[in-house]
Design an enzyme around this catalytic site. Structure first.
Site, PDB file in Angstrom:
ATOM      1  N   LYS A 189       0.854  -1.193   0.000  1.00 40.56           N
ATOM      2  CA  LYS A 189       0.000   0.000   0.000  1.00 40.56           C
ATOM      3  C   LYS A 189       0.885   1.236   0.000  1.00 40.56           C
ATOM      4  O   LYS A 189       1.972   1.230   0.562  1.00 40.56           O
ATOM      5  CB  LYS A 189      -0.898   0.019   1.233  1.00 40.56           C
ATOM      6  CG  LYS A 189      -1.993  -0.992   1.185  1.00 40.56           C
ATOM      7  CD  LYS A 189      -2.949  -0.754   2.314  1.00 40.56           C
ATOM      8  CE  LYS A 189      -4.239  -1.472   2.009  1.00 40.56           C
ATOM      9  NZ  LYS A 189      -5.343  -0.923   2.725  1.00 40.56           N
ATOM     10  N   GLY A 220       3.257   7.419   1.016  1.00 35.99           N
ATOM     11  CA  GLY A 220       3.980   8.669   0.835  1.00 35.99           C
ATOM     12  C   GLY A 220       3.206   9.940   1.120  1.00 35.99           C
ATOM     13  O   GLY A 220       3.799  10.950   1.470  1.00 35.99           O
ATOM     14  N   GLU A 221       1.889   9.955   0.972  1.00 32.11           N
ATOM     15  CA  GLU A 221       1.134  11.187   1.106  1.00 32.11           C
ATOM     16  C   GLU A 221       0.524  11.378   2.485  1.00 32.11           C
ATOM     17  O   GLU A 221      -0.158  12.363   2.724  1.00 32.11           O
ATOM     18  CB  GLU A 221       0.039  11.235   0.050  1.00 32.11           C
ATOM     19  CG  GLU A 221       0.583  11.242  -1.361  1.00 32.11           C
ATOM     20  CD  GLU A 221      -0.498  11.057  -2.401  1.00 32.11           C
ATOM     21  OE1 GLU A 221      -1.630  10.750  -2.022  1.00 32.11           O
ATOM     22  OE2 GLU A 221      -0.192  11.216  -3.583  1.00 32.11           O
TER      23      GLU A 221
END
Length: 79
Positions: free
Chosen positions: A37, A40-41
């Site tokens: 999954k 990064g954000e």
């Protein structure tokens, strides 16, 4: 402000970062490579709501349109 000028400003280095532990969650995502999954954000997701809540606390007006530009804030503050 701790440093009134950039002359005495010390840029943090890797040695200044606290130790961290990486924990893996048992999940599966059909889209990600090998079932991974994306992560990064996650750090930027709460920024806009936090600023919106700060504006609400400061002005009493709920701002719902992004970005929170000075013009939009000014026009919403007008009666």
């Amino acid at each position: 402000m701790v440093n009134p000028s950039l002359r005495n400003y010390r840029i943090p280095a890797f040695a200044d970062v606290p130790a961290s532990v990486v924990l893996f969650a048992d999940t599966f995502d059909k889209i990600g490579p090998l079932g991974a999954k994306s992560q990064g954000e996650c750090a930027i997701n709460p920024v806009a709501p936090a600023i919106a809540n700060a504006l609400r606390d400061a002005t009493g007006i709920r701002f719902t349109d992004l970005p929170f530009t000075p013009d939009r804030i000014y026009h919403k503050l007008l009666p």
